[in-house]
Write a protein that holds these residues in place. Sequence first.
Motif, short mmCIF file in Angstrom:
data_model
loop_
_atom_site.label_atom_id
_atom_site.label_comp_id
_atom_site.label_asym_id
_atom_site.label_seq_id
_atom_site.Cartn_x
_atom_site.Cartn_y
_atom_site.Cartn_z
N TYR A 149 -18.54 13.89 -8.70
CA TYR A 149 -18.97 12.95 -9.56
C TYR A 149 -18.92 11.65 -9.19
O TYR A 149 -17.93 11.12 -9.24
N LYS A 150 -20.16 11.08 -9.30
CA LYS A 150 -20.24 9.73 -9.02
C LYS A 150 -19.75 9.19 -7.70
O LYS A 150 -18.57 8.44 -7.51
N ASP A 151 -19.88 9.90 -6.49
CA ASP A 151 -19.51 9.69 -5.11
C ASP A 151 -18.01 10.10 -4.92
O ASP A 151 -17.53 9.68 -3.88
N LYS A 152 -17.33 10.72 -5.90
CA LYS A 152 -16.18 11.12 -5.77
C LYS A 152 -15.85 12.62 -6.44
O LYS A 152 -16.80 12.99 -6.83
N THR A 153 -14.76 13.17 -5.85
CA THR A 153 -14.34 14.58 -6.75
C THR A 153 -13.71 14.23 -7.87
O THR A 153 -13.19 13.10 -7.90
N PHE A 154 -13.87 15.37 -8.67
CA PHE A 154 -12.83 15.02 -9.91
C PHE A 154 -11.59 14.56 -9.74
O PHE A 154 -10.89 13.69 -10.16
N LEU A 155 -10.92 15.41 -8.77
CA LEU A 155 -9.48 15.11 -8.31
C LEU A 155 -9.31 13.76 -7.93
O LEU A 155 -8.20 13.02 -8.24
N GLN A 156 -10.32 12.92 -7.11
CA GLN A 156 -10.06 11.84 -6.58
C GLN A 156 -10.17 10.78 -7.77
O GLN A 156 -9.48 9.82 -7.82
N THR A 157 -11.11 11.23 -8.67
CA THR A 157 -11.34 10.31 -9.64
C THR A 157 -10.23 10.15 -10.77
O THR A 157 -9.72 9.03 -11.07
N ILE A 158 -9.56 11.38 -10.94
CA ILE A 158 -8.47 11.42 -11.73
C ILE A 158 -7.36 10.76 -11.25
O ILE A 158 -6.56 9.94 -11.68
N VAL A 159 -6.66 10.99 -9.70
CA VAL A 159 -5.93 10.60 -9.28
C VAL A 159 -5.81 9.00 -9.13
O VAL A 159 -4.92 8.12 -9.12
N GLU A 160 -7.01 8.48 -8.71
CA GLU A 160 -7.41 7.07 -8.81
C GLU A 160 -6.87 6.39 -9.95
O GLU A 160 -6.29 5.26 -10.13
N LYS A 161 -7.25 7.09 -11.17
CA LYS A 161 -7.13 6.46 -12.49
C LYS A 161 -5.54 6.38 -12.64
O LYS A 161 -5.14 5.44 -13.25
N LEU A 162 -4.94 7.80 -12.39
CA LEU A 162 -3.46 7.82 -12.77
C LEU A 162 -2.71 6.66 -12.05
O LEU A 162 -1.70 6.41 -12.52
N SER A 163 -3.03 6.53 -10.71
CA SER A 163 -2.49 5.61 -9.81
C SER A 163 -2.23 4.10 -10.46
O SER A 163 -1.28 3.39 -10.16
N LYS A 164 -3.12 3.87 -11.35
CA LYS A 164 -3.04 2.56 -11.92
C LYS A 164 -1.77 2.56 -12.98
O LYS A 164 -1.38 1.46 -13.27
N LYS A 165 -1.39 3.75 -13.37
CA LYS A 165 -0.39 3.70 -14.51
C LYS A 165 0.97 4.32 -14.13
O LYS A 165 1.92 4.15 -14.68
N CYS A 166 0.79 5.14 -13.11
CA CYS A 166 2.21 5.95 -12.78
C CYS A 166 2.46 5.59 -11.24
O CYS A 166 1.73 5.37 -10.24
N ASP A 167 4.02 5.45 -11.08
CA ASP A 167 4.48 5.17 -9.57
C ASP A 167 4.77 6.66 -9.10
O ASP A 167 5.35 6.58 -7.83
N GLU A 168 4.48 7.69 -9.42
CA GLU A 168 4.52 8.98 -8.80
C GLU A 168 3.52 9.75 -9.50
O GLU A 168 3.30 9.99 -10.51
#
Length: 201
Positions: free
Chosen positions: A27-46
Amino acid sequence: MSKKISCVVLAGGQSKRMGTDKAFLAYKDKTFLQTIVEKLSKKCDEIILSVNKDPRIYIDHLKPHKVKVVKDLHPYEGPLNAILSVSEHIKNPYVFIATCDTPLLNENLIDIYMSIIDEFDAVIPQVHGKFQPLNTLYTKKSLLKVKNLYPEIKSLNQWIKNLKRVLVVNEEVIQNFDPDLLTYKSVNTPEDYERLIKYGL
């Protein structure tokens, strides 16, 4: 954000309806998993992944993000089993549990749920009249209770009924930050995926 939060991504399903692993759909040059982890990394430290495949696949796929990968104790027995499997690996008192088939997740909802959880065990959104037990916030203590209930209880909703303090959030609150409620629209079938690619769901 002063409160520490972990994020768990459930990526261990069989993807029967899709016919291929949803975590690795593009999805948009990334996988679903990459997209979600990138978003979550902005909010979570683990960030912890719940999986049923070789952990190295996910670690290599998600570089440079640092993730902890945990294999389910009982493969393919559903999301509550996944929560049981990761619960003792979580380091923070609050946990956002995400699913790998919602690439349009709005990570800013994490801030909202963190601001209102207070003394509750969980914040449960209600969207179109249905409770949404994933892409939402729990305390680590509530997750640890799963081991006392499983396998007699294997349903997420049954587990939530056993929690004493649950804060229900209606969709109007969510729409202030996610107007189309895309955080709670899963991509489960080839038709869903085609619609996502063409129209963004």
